[in-house]
Scaffold this motif. Structure first.
Motif, PDB file in Angstrom:
ATOM      1  N   UNK A 341       3.560  14.577   1.336  1.00  0.00           N
ATOM      2  CA  UNK A 341       4.490  14.064   2.342  1.00  0.00           C
ATOM      3  C   UNK A 341       3.728  13.494   3.536  1.00  0.00           C
ATOM      4  N   UNK A 342       2.703  14.211   3.991  1.00  0.00           N
ATOM      5  CA  UNK A 342       1.919  13.745   5.139  1.00  0.00           C
ATOM      6  C   UNK A 342       1.190  12.451   4.814  1.00  0.00           C
ATOM      7  N   UNK A 343       0.577  12.386   3.632  1.00  0.00           N
ATOM      8  CA  UNK A 343      -0.134  11.169   3.229  1.00  0.00           C
ATOM      9  C   UNK A 343       0.828   9.987   3.091  1.00  0.00           C
ATOM     10  N   UNK A 344       1.998  10.215   2.477  1.00  0.00           N
ATOM     11  CA  UNK A 344       2.963   9.130   2.303  1.00  0.00           C
ATOM     12  C   UNK A 344       3.510   8.624   3.623  1.00  0.00           C
ATOM     13  N   UNK A 345       3.830   9.533   4.541  1.00  0.00           N
ATOM     14  CA  UNK A 345       4.336   9.122   5.849  1.00  0.00           C
ATOM     15  C   UNK A 345       3.260   8.387   6.635  1.00  0.00           C
ATOM     16  N   UNK A 346       2.022   8.886   6.569  1.00  0.00           N
ATOM     17  CA  UNK A 346       0.923   8.221   7.274  1.00  0.00           C
ATOM     18  C   UNK A 346       0.683   6.812   6.767  1.00  0.00           C
ATOM     19  N   UNK A 347       0.769   6.621   5.452  1.00  0.00           N
ATOM     20  CA  UNK A 347       0.581   5.286   4.877  1.00  0.00           C
ATOM     21  C   UNK A 347       1.693   4.340   5.320  1.00  0.00           C
ATOM     22  N   UNK A 348       2.924   4.853   5.398  1.00  0.00           N
ATOM     23  CA  UNK A 348       4.050   4.029   5.843  1.00  0.00           C
ATOM     24  C   UNK A 348       3.875   3.615   7.301  1.00  0.00           C
ATOM     25  N   UNK A 349       3.448   4.540   8.133  1.00  0.00           N
ATOM     26  CA  UNK A 349       3.187   4.227   9.542  1.00  0.00           C
ATOM     27  C   UNK A 349       2.103   3.158   9.661  1.00  0.00           C
ATOM     28  N   UNK A 350       1.028   3.275   8.889  1.00  0.00           N
ATOM     29  CA  UNK A 350      -0.058   2.293   8.925  1.00  0.00           C
ATOM     30  C   UNK A 350       0.438   0.901   8.548  1.00  0.00           C
ATOM     31  N   UNK A 351       1.297   0.810   7.542  1.00  0.00           N
ATOM     32  CA  UNK A 351       1.789  -0.493   7.099  1.00  0.00           C
ATOM     33  C   UNK A 351       2.633  -1.185   8.168  1.00  0.00           C
ATOM     34  N   UNK A 352       3.185  -0.427   9.082  1.00  0.00           N
ATOM     35  CA  UNK A 352       4.086  -1.006  10.082  1.00  0.00           C
ATOM     36  C   UNK A 352       3.397  -1.363  11.392  1.00  0.00           C
ATOM     37  N   UNK A 353       2.074  -1.301  11.412  1.00  0.00           N
ATOM     38  CA  UNK A 353       1.351  -1.539  12.658  1.00  0.00           C
ATOM     39  C   UNK A 353       1.559  -2.958  13.178  1.00  0.00           C
TER      40      UNK A 353
END
Length: 386
Positions: A341-353
């Motif tokens: 969950x942490x890895x997936x949420x972090x990747x989503x946040x990165x994509x929205x930069x």
């Protein structure tokens, strides 16, 4: 809703009393596109407040709120006068806050904040019971509902007239649960009502932007709810064309003469036709995901307030599901679950930069890591107890 010619930039105010991630994201996206944003939120208290304040400010300035926004102390009145006067062209807050602010003299003095046709009061549209009656008058169907808080037909939905994020909603299965829910939500004097329950696996919503009752863009979306919080915001959505729901949305928005961003929620009737259950006239939880799926919410809103060029047309891949970021939710279960969950949420946040900015991305990634660490510690403590 556009800023005057004498103003360099329109200003959008966000009163974020519950630290909503949808509001944080909306503020970051507007700032990245050159809009002056006044983001008001309660001042942090207790241990770690300096760190929390610094993380929030990575995405832009925060104006601390030290009491009720409708308070009458001189500092609050001065803040309200500043944030509700020109060049402010719009304000986003949850329904109880909007309802309170709309009654203040400062709100009434700014014509740009009058987003409904004459004769329609914002307080009535924010009230879930009253807007249901307005919807019926506009030819939009709603579930059977009653202000009588007794019934022998279960399950039934207990709803508060003002609320956001499912906080004032309970689904109950018998008379004992009904009495408990009514008491929990404030009792008979809290303005509650009952709504017939219609089961739905995924839910249905529409969202878009309108000007003077004309819908400029509107997409429908299917929601995938959280298995452990079915009344909370979705964990993933799919954008598609649902003709009946979009037509119902256009009828209601037209009847209201509304200007601004909106999100409506529906449930299916016995024959599958949509029944309206919720109206949100503000930035909403899944707006970023819906924008990524091809409904140009942000560009159309920027065009509306005079801060952007003509928005592109809606382009949908109706088979695609996309996740909705739930930043502070975390995960329970095993260390592996917490990590995924942490890895997936972090990747989503990165994509929205690029959409929301590097400051928002940095601060949000810190919050994601904090949530992941908290979840991992909880799992390890649970193991020790066994």
């Amino acid at each position: 809703m556009q800023a005057s010619a004498a103003t360099d930039r329109p200003r959008v105010v966000i009163v974020d009393v519950h630290a909503s991630d949808s509001f944080r994201e909306f503020a970051a996206a507007l700032r990245r596109r050159g809009v002056d944003v006044m983001h008001v939120r309660p001042a942090y208290q207790g241990r770690g407040r300096s760190v929390k304040r610094a993380i929030d400010r990575l995405a832009g300035p925060i104006v601390p709120l030290h009491g009720p926004i409708t308070g009458d102390d001189p500092a609050t009145v001065a803040l309200r006068r500043e944030m509700l006067s020109a060049p402010t062209v719009d304000l986003h807050a949850i329904e109880p806050v909007l309802a309170d602010l709309a009654t203040t003299p400062e709100w009434q003095a700014n014509h740009a904040l009058r987003r409904l046709r004459p004769g329609v009061e914002l307080g009535d549209v924010l009230d879930k019971w009253e807007v249901g009656q307005l919807a019926v008058a506009a030819g939009v169907r709603i579930p059977e509902a009653s202000t009588d808080l007794t019934t022998d037909r279960f399950p039934v939905v207990v709803k508060g007239r003002l609320g956001a994020g499912g906080i004032w909603v309970r689904v109950v299965n018998d008379a004992d649960e009904l009495r408990a829910a009514v008491a929990d939500l404030g009792g008979d004097a809290a303005g509650l009502y009952l709504e017939r329950y219609h089961h739905t696996e995924t839910g249905l919503g529409t969202a878009g932007v309108a000007r003077d009752g004309e819908v400029l863009v509107c997409g429908a979306f299917e929601r995938q709810p959280s298995p452990d919080e079915p009344l909370a915001p979705a964990v993933a959505i799919r954008a598609y064309r649902h003709t009946a729901a979009i037509e119902a949305s256009e009828r209601l928005i037209g009847a209201l003469g509304y200007t601004g961003i909106f999100c409506l929620n529906f449930v299916p009737d016995d024959d599958g036709s949509p029944l309206l259950i919720d109206v949100n006239l503000r930035a909403f939880g899944a707006w970023v995901t819906l924008d990524e799926l091809g409904v140009p919410i942000l560009d159309t809103y920027l065009e509306l307030i005079g801060a952007g060029a003509a928005a592109p047309p809606m382009r949908l891949d109706e088979q695609r599901w996309a996740p909705v970021a739930r930043i502070g939710t975390g995960a329970n279960g095993t260390l592996g679950t917490v990590w995924r969950v942490t890895r997936g949420t972090g990747a989503l946040v990165w994509r929205r930069r690029r959409t929301l900015g590097w400051g928002w991305m940095t601060g949000t990634e810190v919050r994601v890591v904090q949530t992941g660490l908290t979840g991992a510690v909880g799992v390890l403590r649970g193991r020790r107890r066994r």
